[in-house]
Design an enzyme around this catalytic site. Structure first.
Site, PDB file in Angstrom:
ATOM      1  N   ARG A   8      51.648 -53.571-125.102  1.00 29.20           N
ATOM      2  CA  ARG A   8      51.601 -52.250-125.673  1.00 29.20           C
ATOM      3  C   ARG A   8      52.689 -51.461-125.257  1.00 29.20           C
ATOM      4  NH1 ARG A   8      51.732 -49.859-121.459  1.00 29.20           N
ATOM      5  NH2 ARG A   8      51.616 -47.821-122.261  1.00 29.20           N
ATOM      6  N   ALA A  22      55.050 -48.222-127.129  1.00 25.82           N
ATOM      7  CA  ALA A  22      55.670 -48.419-128.640  1.00 25.82           C
ATOM      8  C   ALA A  22      57.078 -49.075-128.650  1.00 25.82           C
ATOM      9  CB  ALA A  22      56.152 -47.069-128.933  1.00 25.82           C
ATOM     10  N   ASP A  35      55.155 -41.940-129.128  1.00 23.48           N
ATOM     11  CA  ASP A  35      54.756 -43.372-129.946  1.00 23.48           C
ATOM     12  C   ASP A  35      55.363 -42.946-131.584  1.00 23.48           C
ATOM     13  OD1 ASP A  35      52.474 -43.459-128.201  1.00 23.48           O
ATOM     14  OD2 ASP A  35      52.667 -45.363-129.121  1.00 23.48           O
ATOM     15  N   ASN A  49      51.515 -39.247-129.112  1.00 20.90           N
ATOM     16  CA  ASN A  49      51.573 -39.918-127.980  1.00 20.90           C
ATOM     17  C   ASN A  49      49.964 -40.150-127.678  1.00 20.90           C
ATOM     18  OD1 ASN A  49      52.966 -41.249-125.785  1.00 20.90           O
ATOM     19  ND2 ASN A  49      52.338 -39.558-124.445  1.00 20.90           N
TER      20      ASN A  49
HETATM   21  O1  MRU Z   1      48.030 -47.331-126.865  1.00 21.11           O
HETATM   22  P1  MRU Z   1      49.244 -47.594-126.124  1.00 21.11           P
HETATM   23  O2  MRU Z   1      49.052 -47.914-124.470  1.00 21.11           O
HETATM   24  O3  MRU Z   1      50.134 -48.603-126.747  1.00 21.11           O
HETATM   25  O4  MRU Z   1      50.082 -46.086-126.002  1.00 21.11           O
HETATM   26  C1  MRU Z   1      51.226 -46.006-125.449  1.00 21.11           C
HETATM   27  C2  MRU Z   1      51.565 -44.663-125.441  1.00 21.11           C
HETATM   28  O5  MRU Z   1      51.078 -43.590-125.829  1.00 21.11           O
HETATM   29  C3  MRU Z   1      53.060 -44.455-124.514  1.00 21.11           C
HETATM   30  O6  MRU Z   1      53.103 -43.323-123.950  1.00 21.11           O
HETATM   31  C4  MRU Z   1      53.986 -44.552-125.592  1.00 21.11           C
HETATM   32  O7  MRU Z   1      53.826 -45.705-126.438  1.00 21.11           O
HETATM   33  C5  MRU Z   1      55.565 -44.536-125.045  1.00 21.11           C
HETATM   34  S1  MRU Z   1      55.847 -45.865-124.503  1.00 21.11           S
HETATM   35  C6  MRU Z   1      57.690 -45.555-123.716  1.00 21.11           C
END
Ligand code: MRU
Length: 345
Positions: free
Chosen positions: A45, A47, A230, A240
């Site tokens: 997980r 982005a 994201d 995000n």
């Molecule tokens: O659902 P997730 O855990 O994949 O969501 C991740 C986020 O919202 C992070 O803040 C985002 O991907 C930035 S990672 C550098």
């Protein structure tokens, strides 16, 4: 293993983020279907990490297919990986790069060309995250307290991290005194992952629930908020993790700078505003159960949007590897990405 996603000889090795902090388990994935499943269930997980994993997933699809079926196998894998999670644009950016290799490479050398491109994308995330961490740290004052939400660290980027990378860098420079991590309901990326990363780096950290943010902003000194992203629209609106918007509004009400840190692979210059970002809706049980045990009473319908959009007026600056952007973001992002500025809805 240095990063949460890595190419090892002939396959992808990933850190199983679902089991942290209880267990540090690495999984070896040998097919693009396995990579897609790992993205869907959030074994992988964050982005940038999703983008890197998807690129390696395409390499696996090309490697595993007989030469005569290789093109179709890659097309199918691009389709399947593209259906895993809709919000983080890094996934689609990575798939676009891999498709370009498919379209332009000599088929005899397709697998090598694809691996080369996936490694290049990964290396780019690594060097971007190092620069973002330095730029982000430059915004953090002496003796600072910084609040972060979700997890924008090493494991989310398959690299050095963005928001958490900047906080660790500021701590190393002797500036960050204290981190505040929100638990990040419903999947607890803050409590499970950010606290784990910050603790390993030795950063003194306070864990709070999401609903405590207003209280602490009103009653204690917080120098800034630093989060990841994201997807960033052409006007600077930021998608995000769910809860980010509320924190940004609270930050503005308390005159606390709200910084977004993200590589350029997170910028989607093709959409004009955050209203055009698809927000992933995940399973109800993520809300009604904790660790497999049902905690909610029956009788209510349940919603579980995994992300929200923070309008650009709440964002003090966007920290990318190419510089620190300030409003008006439309102009800044256009210069940065060379994109004309997004389609209308
Ligand atoms: O659902 P997730 O855990 O994949 O969501 C991740 C986020 O919202 C992070 O803040 C985002 O991907 C930035 S990672 C550098």
């Amino acid at each position: 293993m240095r990063y949460s996603v890595e190419w090892i000889d002939d396959h992808v090795r990933v850190l199983n983020q679902r089991l942290l902090p209880g267990k540090e388990q690495y999984l070896d994935l040998f097919s693009s279907d396995e990579v897609a499943a790992a993205i869907c269930d959030m074994t992988i997980r964050g982005a940038p990490a999703i983008g890197v994993a998807a690129a390696y997933g395409i390499v696996l699809a090309a490697r595993n297919a007989p030469a005569s079926e290789r093109v179709q196998a890659v097309e199918d894998a691009i389709g399947a990986l593209g259906r895993t999670r809709p919000t983080a644009v890094n996934l689609f950016a990575a798939l676009k790069h891999m498709r370009r290799v498919l379209d332009t490479s000599n088929l005899d050398h397709l697998v090598d060309a694809m691996l080369q491109e996936a490694v290049r994308l990964h290396d780019e995330e690594i060097s971007s995250s190092i620069t973002i961490s330095r730029f982000g740290a430059s915004l953090i004052p002496e003796e600072a307290t910084v609040l972060t939400h979700c997890n924008a660290g090493m494991i989310a980027t398959a690299a050095h991290g963005t928001a958490v990378g900047a906080m660790v860098e500021a701590y190393t420079q002797g500036k960050l005194q204290r981190a505040i991590a929100t638990e990040t309901r419903p999947l607890l990326q803050g409590a499970r992952l950010t606290v784990w990363e910050l603790a390993r780096a030795g950063v003194p950290t306070v864990l709070i629930t999401d609903s405590m943010v207003g209280h602490f902003m009103r009653t204690t000194h917080i120098d800034c908020v630093m989060v990841g992203a994201d997807r960033i629209a052409a006007n600077g609106d930021v998608a995000n993790k769910i809860g980010t918007y509320a924190i940004a509004v609270l930050a503005k009400a308390h005159r606390i700078p709200f910084y977004v840190t993200a590589p350029c692979s997170t910028i989607d210059g093709s959409i004009r505003s955050g209203d055009q970002i698809e927000i992933e809706e995940r399973s109800e049980t993520e809300v009604t159960a904790l660790d497999g045990r049902t905690i909610a009473a029956n009788g209510a319908s349940v919603r579980n949007p995994a992300f929200d959009v923070t309008p650009h007026r709440f964002v003090t600056a966007i920290v990318t590897e190419r510089g620190i952007l300030r409003a008006p973001y439309t102009k800044e992002l256009r210069i940065l990405t060379g994109h004309p500025g997004g389609r209308r809805k």
